[in-house]
Design an enzyme around this catalytic site. Structure first.
Site, PDB file in Angstrom:
ATOM      1  CG  ASN C  26      -0.251   0.056   2.528  1.00 50.30           C
ATOM      2  OD1 ASN C  26       0.919   0.446   2.609  1.00 50.30           O
ATOM      3  ND2 ASN C  26      -0.944  -0.312   3.584  1.00 50.30           N
ATOM      4  CG  ASP C 220      -5.727  -8.299   1.609  1.00 48.31           C
ATOM      5  OD1 ASP C 220      -6.031  -8.269   2.816  1.00 48.31           O
ATOM      6  OD2 ASP C 220      -4.790  -7.636   1.131  1.00 48.31           O
TER       7      ASP C 220
END
Lengths: 347, 347, 347
Positions: C26, C220
């Site tokens: 991320n 996810d």
């Protein structure tokens, strides 16, 4: 497997496995040599970076300096598993030698084949100063002669790297993607090809420079296009000559990968590949030659047998000279292989 | 191709080639129009960024502002090589026009086909301040009239961009993923589709904004799903109307790409595609419309011949209005093409 | 390390290592739990397919049937190496249990951490007939009690799979992409999110069905978007409840992955994720629920410490009911963990 082996990778070996996907292969389903080279280099980068940081020196990242000549002994297919295992076999003050074995495994039949073996040299660069080469912690050798043999390999590759560096300067940028309509089939200009790639974040190491494996994958891709244009058949990588990585390539650069055929034997083609980097935004730096190498390709029938290849038509003096040089490399390799086979037969 | 084009990657031309892989194509093996649009845009981004940094101004990255209407003249297949060549053909004070040619090459037969031609407009944004547009170094024109024609194209597209911006505000967000079970086949609601994508690092430029080519690839993908749902046959992109990139999309955003069929002729389908961006974490910014465009698809038989398409069933007033507007665009394009063909026949 | 370990992959264990890239993480640099789940599943698919073909039965491909609950014990970062090792720990007549360990390794400091452990169940499907489950060759156990414990785990998961299958039918398809502007922050509707993906060739196994790991990575990803929308902070996967793969997903399908928050404790969020597949072209088959699961996320400060999370505002009766159910799961897990810690302290 030892307790430590079960708990995680020990210090001196690493294993990487992956299922070959459609994107890893050509239309005939044969995995690109470049896919294998990329996996080999990733294993090498992990194990050598791990080793170079195992001492008390400053944090560093291992950068690929050289890959020794490697032969692709048998083609791999989509759905097979590539098993790559790497271990450190020699360390000099500033470099690490990694030996890598690749096996293809058909997990449906259980059949396994040695795909290739490769030797890579890495140099550790300081994390905080990419121009500083840090010292490599020495490894322990089981026998004294292992160290001596390693030192011999080290000296040999060092010499070869210097030589290539000089030769490299001479090389003229190939004509890129000529107007093929006006070219005769089987001439150098007819099959000559280029790829251009904008270097993205996932192509790079922690230092922000392109992984050697990413570069080799693109080099194999362009060599494959040259070979296919020449032959018009299913072609696969047979071997790659030693590759030296003289100059790093920075994130955000544009790289041009160019290939031209230099030599054909009855059943093989030699393709010279150049990588030129253009760090066009960040810096006032000019375009430069980053890497060059020779790839050898063979043409395969539908049954996987080697086919004769059309002979290369050389037109200019330079093309004729390069053809003779290629012939020299071809005969030298052939002689070396025969010597090895005789030696093996005697033992 | 000009003399300079043949000589290699000079400052003003660039050539990009790549082998088409399974992931680039649909189940029938036809390469997605979006794959081609993405390659075109990468070539355009490289050449215009390179040009905009060739002067003495501050470092900058060229951002895609507009792509002119483009026709896909012949489908490409897996295993063929896409050859994309781009050159800069006009510069205004703050923008660059790039013209791109795409040829497909069957490297086994040597057959080549023109796939499409495209014109792209880029605007250079400062590397250190993405809201600042920097000045473009002027290019040299071989003849005065080249400059005049370029300026005319520049004025025209500028006008069109303003117009679309106004139109854009009117458009209502399409319903996403209707319950197909309750919809009649061949209605607008039946084939309406969306894709939703989280923007990752590899989707972005050095400035941290999505590459225009990544967006266009997703737009073509959703348009293809709409067309396939409507037809249940093998469908391919026939053309894309001019696309204007009004708003940048930041790394980490979620983008929703929605498509609905607006019009069908006997052998073509028009699909309107919207891209909405939601920069959901970093900023208090709301979801916004980033791009919209019309894609035209045709249905192909197994032999590659165009098939008749089922007629679109319009239900609401809005659907009927959009159908009429689509018909208008269709007739206008048809008239323009006939005029060009007559003109060509007279010369 | 044993001779066999060094020589290559033995029949019963496999090791996969990879450097974490920007695309795996991320914006804060934390590797997605989905990246890890995908690596785990690839290792499991290799080892179980290899094992199931080691007998004399017909060729088959192992398909993921279930992943047991797994906790992510410590976040991984870009540049670290993920070391995944898998071994077969139990076989029933028609299924294989694989246990996987993941360790993150900082190759600069040498620091290693256990990231997670996972247990996966695979079922071998005939290569020539995907609806036929073939027999699994039995493994040898070092001790009789290993077999007994394995059989116990097998019976438990079998029961749980049946149960989930029944529950699954009840679940209502979540609203997709609500108009966030009209929703209050911290409500279920505010953070509810979806991703929609067209399944490509590289997402699929040799049988032409989506790899379980590809599906889990997307699950996810959507759960992470839901958590980030709710918290507006850096969030990471803390655990995933058992996931059952009831229905295969075919190449060319469009899959919608939807997530909604169901429960918040002081420092964690539970997100329910659904995967619905639409095989829209090939078949007259309707859209169907393929997988569902619960993901737990935590919010991290810049120093990597867990932050309090805003409490979920439930509005409808269903939302309140799901919150209570989530609380039940949360308390049950907490009690189980405390029991384990006490047990560990006593030994």
């Amino acid at each position: 497997m030892s307790e430590r082996g079960a708990a995680g990778p020990g210090p001196a070996t690493i294993q990487v496995s992956r299922i070959m996907r459609p994107d890893d292969a050509n239309v005939a389903g044969n995995v690109h040599g470049g896919t294998v080279l990329k996996m080999i280099e990733e294993a090498g980068a992990i194990i050598s970076t791990r080793h170079c940081n195992s001492g008390t020196g400053e944090p560093c990242v291992a950068a690929l300096a050289r890959v020794e000549r490697t032969d692709f002994l048998s083609p791999m297919c989509i759905g097979e598993v590539a098993n790559v295992s790497a271990e450190i076999t020699y360390t000099s003050k500033h470099s690490v030698e990694v030996q890598v074995n690749v096996m293809s495994e058909n997990i449906l039949t259980g059949a396994k084949k040695v795909t290739n073996k490769a030797t890579l040299w890495y140099v550790p660069l300081a994390l905080k100063n990419v121009n500083k080469v840090v010292e490599v912690p020495p490894i322990q050798y089981a026998r004294k002669e292992q160290e001596d043999e390693g030192r011999k390999r080290y000296e040999e590759q060092k010499l070869d790297r210097l030589e290539t560096k000089q030769r490299n300067g001479d090389v003229i940028l190939p004509v890129i993607n000529p107007d093929r309509q006006t070219k005769e089939p089987h001439t150098v200009g007819y099959s000559q090809s280029s790829l251009i790639h904008l270097v993205g974040p996932s192509d790079c190491t922690l230092l922000g420079f392109v992984h050697g494996g990413v570069t080799m994958k693109l080099m194999d891709e362009v060599a494959g296009i040259v070979a296919a244009r020449h032959c018009k058949t299913n072609i696969v990588t047979a071997s790659v000559d030693a590759i030296n990585f003289h100059e790093k390539i920075k994130k955000g650069s544009v790289i041009t990968i160019s290939g031209r055929m230099t030599f054909t034997s009855n059943k093989s083609m030699e393709i010279e590949v150049f990588v030129d980097a253009d760090p066009f935004v960040d810096e006032p730096q000019e375009r430069y030659r980053a890497v060059s190498a020779f790839f050898t390709y063979v043409s395969l029938s539908k049954e996987g047998k080697p086919l004769p290849v059309p002979q290369l038509l050389t037109e200019t003096e330079d093309e004729k000279r390069r053809f003779e040089e290629g012939k020299g490399r071809y005969l030298q390799t052939k002689a070396k292989r025969q010597a090895q086979m005789q030696q093996a037969a005697q033992h």
